[in-house]
Scaffold this motif. Structure first.
Motif, PDB file in Angstrom:
ATOM      1  N   MET A   1       0.826  -1.166   0.000  1.00 28.17           N
ATOM      2  CA  MET A   1       0.000   0.000   0.000  1.00 28.17           C
ATOM      3  C   MET A   1       0.885   1.250   0.000  1.00 28.17           C
ATOM      4  O   MET A   1       1.761   1.409   0.828  1.00 28.17           O
ATOM      5  N   SER A   2       0.659   2.120  -0.955  1.00 30.01           N
ATOM      6  CA  SER A   2       1.468   3.335  -1.012  1.00 30.01           C
ATOM      7  C   SER A   2       0.688   4.506  -0.426  1.00 30.01           C
ATOM      8  O   SER A   2      -0.522   4.611  -0.584  1.00 30.01           O
ATOM      9  N   GLU A   3       1.433   5.341   0.269  1.00 30.97           N
ATOM     10  CA  GLU A   3       0.822   6.525   0.849  1.00 30.97           C
ATOM     11  C   GLU A   3       1.084   7.710  -0.066  1.00 30.97           C
ATOM     12  O   GLU A   3       2.198   7.909  -0.523  1.00 30.97           O
ATOM     13  N   LYS A   4       0.064   8.480  -0.334  1.00 28.43           N
ATOM     14  CA  LYS A   4       0.218   9.679  -1.143  1.00 28.43           C
ATOM     15  C   LYS A   4       0.207  10.896  -0.227  1.00 28.43           C
ATOM     16  O   LYS A   4      -0.574  10.968   0.712  1.00 28.43           O
ATOM     17  N   LEU A   5       1.079  11.819  -0.540  1.00 28.47           N
ATOM     18  CA  LEU A   5       1.071  13.061   0.205  1.00 28.47           C
ATOM     19  C   LEU A   5      -0.173  13.848  -0.177  1.00 28.47           C
ATOM     20  O   LEU A   5      -0.569  13.887  -1.327  1.00 28.47           O
ATOM     21  N   LYS A   6      -0.756  14.470   0.792  1.00 28.52           N
ATOM     22  CA  LYS A   6      -1.961  15.246   0.560  1.00 28.52           C
ATOM     23  C   LYS A   6      -1.671  16.704   0.876  1.00 28.52           C
ATOM     24  O   LYS A   6      -1.174  17.023   1.953  1.00 28.52           O
ATOM     25  N   TYR A   7      -1.962  17.571  -0.083  1.00 26.86           N
ATOM     26  CA  TYR A   7      -1.775  18.997   0.135  1.00 26.86           C
ATOM     27  C   TYR A   7      -2.861  19.495   1.075  1.00 26.86           C
ATOM     28  O   TYR A   7      -4.037  19.206   0.896  1.00 26.86           O
ATOM     29  N   VAL A   8      -2.435  20.228   2.064  1.00 24.94           N
ATOM     30  CA  VAL A   8      -3.369  20.827   3.003  1.00 24.94           C
ATOM     31  C   VAL A   8      -3.172  22.337   2.931  1.00 24.94           C
ATOM     32  O   VAL A   8      -2.068  22.833   3.190  1.00 24.94           O
ATOM     33  N   LYS A   9      -4.218  23.051   2.566  1.00 24.01           N
ATOM     34  CA  LYS A   9      -4.133  24.499   2.493  1.00 24.01           C
ATOM     35  C   LYS A   9      -4.119  25.068   3.917  1.00 24.01           C
ATOM     36  O   LYS A   9      -4.949  24.714   4.743  1.00 24.01           O
ATOM     37  N   ILE A  10      -3.172  25.939   4.159  1.00 25.27           N
ATOM     38  CA  ILE A  10      -3.030  26.574   5.461  1.00 25.27           C
ATOM     39  C   ILE A  10      -3.743  27.927   5.396  1.00 25.27           C
ATOM     40  O   ILE A  10      -3.417  28.760   4.556  1.00 25.27           O
ATOM     41  N   ARG A  11      -4.675  28.106   6.287  1.00 24.83           N
ATOM     42  CA  ARG A  11      -5.458  29.341   6.246  1.00 24.83           C
ATOM     43  C   ARG A  11      -4.757  30.462   7.003  1.00 24.83           C
ATOM     44  O   ARG A  11      -4.067  30.215   7.998  1.00 24.83           O
ATOM     45  N   PRO A  12      -4.932  31.691   6.533  1.00 17.10           N
ATOM     46  CA  PRO A  12      -4.382  32.826   7.277  1.00 17.10           C
ATOM     47  C   PRO A  12      -5.126  33.019   8.592  1.00 17.10           C
ATOM     48  O   PRO A  12      -6.316  32.713   8.687  1.00 17.10           O
ATOM     49  N   ARG A  13      -4.410  33.512   9.579  1.00 16.26           N
ATOM     50  CA  ARG A  13      -4.997  33.756  10.900  1.00 16.26           C
ATOM     51  C   ARG A  13      -4.537  35.110  11.424  1.00 16.26           C
ATOM     52  O   ARG A  13      -3.454  35.573  11.081  1.00 16.26           O
ATOM     53  N   HIS A  14      -5.346  35.684  12.284  1.00  8.77           N
ATOM     54  CA  HIS A  14      -4.961  36.922  12.962  1.00  8.77           C
ATOM     55  C   HIS A  14      -3.944  36.590  14.044  1.00  8.77           C
ATOM     56  O   HIS A  14      -3.893  35.469  14.563  1.00  8.77           O
ATOM     57  N   ARG A  15      -3.162  37.565  14.403  1.00 13.65           N
ATOM     58  CA  ARG A  15      -2.103  37.342  15.396  1.00 13.65           C
ATOM     59  C   ARG A  15      -2.623  36.841  16.722  1.00 13.65           C
ATOM     60  O   ARG A  15      -1.990  36.004  17.355  1.00 13.65           O
ATOM     61  N   ASP A  16      -3.756  37.371  17.167  1.00 11.39           N
ATOM     62  CA  ASP A  16      -4.269  36.912  18.460  1.00 11.39           C
ATOM     63  C   ASP A  16      -4.618  35.429  18.414  1.00 11.39           C
ATOM     64  O   ASP A  16      -4.391  34.684  19.364  1.00 11.39           O
ATOM     65  N   GLU A  17      -5.122  34.971  17.280  1.00 13.70           N
ATOM     66  CA  GLU A  17      -5.420  33.542  17.115  1.00 13.70           C
ATOM     67  C   GLU A  17      -4.134  32.724  17.057  1.00 13.70           C
ATOM     68  O   GLU A  17      -4.046  31.634  17.632  1.00 13.70           O
ATOM     69  N   LEU A  18      -3.121  33.272  16.385  1.00 16.99           N
ATOM     70  CA  LEU A  18      -1.829  32.583  16.324  1.00 16.99           C
ATOM     71  C   LEU A  18      -1.202  32.483  17.714  1.00 16.99           C
ATOM     72  O   LEU A  18      -0.717  31.415  18.104  1.00 16.99           O
ATOM     73  N   GLU A  19      -1.222  33.577  18.449  1.00 20.96           N
ATOM     74  CA  GLU A  19      -0.636  33.574  19.794  1.00 20.96           C
ATOM     75  C   GLU A  19      -1.321  32.543  20.692  1.00 20.96           C
ATOM     76  O   GLU A  19      -0.654  31.835  21.443  1.00 20.96           O
ATOM     77  N   ALA A  20      -2.633  32.459  20.594  1.00 20.99           N
ATOM     78  CA  ALA A  20      -3.369  31.461  21.390  1.00 20.99           C
ATOM     79  C   ALA A  20      -2.977  30.056  20.956  1.00 20.99           C
ATOM     80  O   ALA A  20      -2.778  29.169  21.790  1.00 20.99           O
TER      81      ALA A  20
END
Length: 116
Positions: A1-20
């Motif tokens: 069984m081969s595993e395929k890499l899956k692209y995951v889109k990273i969403r932008p976040r506000h700084r307060d959300e990032l800090e948390a």
């Protein structure tokens, strides 16, 4: 069984959300925040500092993601403070588990033409 890499889109976040997210006990939450900061935060120095801080995190997943994110800052933002970043990359690269991630970060820094 081969595993395929899956692209995951990273969403932008506000700084307060990032800090948390950086304070989360869930390593996956921290990693996602690192990638969001690297790819979307306009202040590359702020993102760089967060990545450098995470290089000593207890989780190997977070430490490796911080290295990847440093390379992404170079690629996405075209900047890094190499005097601050390179010694830290080389320091953590002494850990065999992190060495491949450190090399990937250096490859991305080279690809961004920040390092020859």
């Amino acid at each position: 069984m081969s595993e395929k890499l899956k692209y995951v889109k990273i969403r932008p976040r506000h700084r307060d959300e990032l800090e948390a997210a950086f304070k989360s006990l869930d390593a996956n939450v921290v990693c996602d925040a690192l990638y969001s900061a690297a790819q979307h935060e306009a202040d590359w120095r702020w993102s760089q500092e967060r990545c450098l801080n995470m290089l000593d995190h207890e989780s190997l997943l977070v430490r490796s993601s911080a290295l990847v994110a440093l390379g992404e800052i170079a690629l996405f933002r075209g900047h890094l403070d190499l005097e601050a970043v390179l010694p830290e990359i080389h320091r953590v690269a002494r850990d065999p588990a992190l060495a491949p991630f450190a090399e990937d970060a250096l490859d991305n820094i080279r690809a961004a033409k920040l390092l020859q």
